[in-house]
Scaffold this motif. Sequence first.
Motif, PDB file in Angstrom:
ATOM      1  N   THR A  14      -2.710   1.430  -5.083  1.00 21.23           N
ATOM      2  CA  THR A  14      -2.576   0.738  -3.805  1.00 21.23           C
ATOM      3  C   THR A  14      -3.914   0.200  -3.317  1.00 21.23           C
ATOM      4  N   CYS A  18      -4.683  -3.773  -2.826  1.00 17.55           N
ATOM      5  CA  CYS A  18      -4.915  -4.269  -1.466  1.00 17.55           C
ATOM      6  C   CYS A  18      -6.308  -4.878  -1.324  1.00 17.55           C
ATOM      7  N   ALA A 158       3.234  -1.158  -4.971  1.00 18.40           N
ATOM      8  CA  ALA A 158       4.255  -0.507  -4.141  1.00 18.40           C
ATOM      9  C   ALA A 158       5.353   0.100  -5.007  1.00 18.40           C
ATOM     10  N   LEU A 187       4.231   8.515   1.242  1.00 17.23           N
ATOM     11  CA  LEU A 187       4.635   7.459   2.161  1.00 17.23           C
ATOM     12  C   LEU A 187       3.430   6.686   2.698  1.00 17.23           C
ATOM     13  N   LEU A 188       2.277   7.327   2.751  1.00 15.09           N
ATOM     14  CA  LEU A 188       1.080   6.662   3.279  1.00 15.09           C
ATOM     15  C   LEU A 188       0.650   5.467   2.422  1.00 15.09           C
ATOM     16  N   PHE A 190       2.416   3.895   0.255  1.00 15.28           N
ATOM     17  CA  PHE A 190       3.535   2.956   0.223  1.00 15.28           C
ATOM     18  C   PHE A 190       3.550   2.103   1.488  1.00 15.28           C
ATOM     19  N   THR A 191       3.291   2.723   2.633  1.00 13.58           N
ATOM     20  CA  THR A 191       3.245   1.985   3.896  1.00 13.58           C
ATOM     21  C   THR A 191       2.080   1.003   3.917  1.00 13.58           C
ATOM     22  N   LEU A 192       0.948   1.417   3.358  1.00 14.86           N
ATOM     23  CA  LEU A 192      -0.208   0.521   3.302  1.00 14.86           C
ATOM     24  C   LEU A 192       0.102  -0.726   2.485  1.00 14.86           C
ATOM     25  N   SER A 193       0.738  -0.551   1.345  1.00 11.33           N
ATOM     26  CA  SER A 193       1.060  -1.711   0.504  1.00 11.33           C
ATOM     27  C   SER A 193       2.057  -2.633   1.200  1.00 11.33           C
ATOM     28  N   LEU A 194       3.059  -2.054   1.854  1.00 10.76           N
ATOM     29  CA  LEU A 194       4.024  -2.889   2.574  1.00 10.76           C
ATOM     30  C   LEU A 194       3.365  -3.616   3.741  1.00 10.76           C
ATOM     31  N   SER A 195       2.422  -2.961   4.403  1.00 11.17           N
ATOM     32  CA  SER A 195       1.721  -3.603   5.515  1.00 11.17           C
ATOM     33  C   SER A 195       0.900  -4.790   5.032  1.00 11.17           C
TER      34      SER A 195
END
Length: 263
Positions: A14, A18, A158, A187-188, A190-195
């Motif tokens: 990730t 990013c 992700a 989840l952390l 994963f959330t960063l990649s989606l953000s």
Amino acid sequence: MFWLLLLLLAWAFTGTACVRLCLAAMRAAAADPGPGPERGGVVEDHDLTLYEAAFLSGGPQRVADVTLLSMARQRRLHLAHTGWATVVDPLGRDEIERSVIGAIGPEGQSRIAPVRTRAAHTDAVRRLADRLVRSGLAVPDAAGPTIGAAVRQVRAAALAVAVLAVAALLIPIQADTSRLMVGLWFLLPFTLSLSCLAIARFEVHPYSPWASAAGQRVLGALLRRRPGDEPSFLTSVALRGIRAIGEPELRAAFTHRDAPHRE
């Protein structure tokens, strides 16, 4: 504690993806002088030629497609629905047409698929690309990964995080470790990649491997003022590719595939 190693891998995937996306966005922003008739040497108020619009929309092969169709519409080239191109007029009117005729070969007839590939790699198309790069409308080859490529890497990261999370939840863990807590740790990233994907979607969409931000604005202006006469067909192909071809036989010429040989 094997799940911790998987978590480290998830963060590595990730973080790398990013960071690459951020760097690609920064390069694109630095190269973009912003909207205006002429900013930083980028001229945005001139009319694109069909070749330029084709390159900015779909790259070198789109230029070859537009040239083939343009010559076919003028009856100077015959495109058969069986996937063959035949030269009718061997005199090209510009260097792009001459490069396509040269790609067909001295016999004046060739399969369309290899012609598209050879014509896309000619010096004439390369010079067209260089002119667009110098004008600030195209992305140079040495500019590093484009935003589109970086976005695909974040998507892959992700997906990798999700796979690693499932693997971590399936393997045996210590009795004092909650599987819910393990899932929350994954989840952390994963959330960063989606953000990052969401920000890229709203801030730098659409992603183009060929057109710079200035080039995309010029293409947008071309779409808004596209005429409704004969050139609009070639303009549509330049902007959308061969899927814009409405004539079945002409579309078949580009999509035809030879049947596999049987003994």
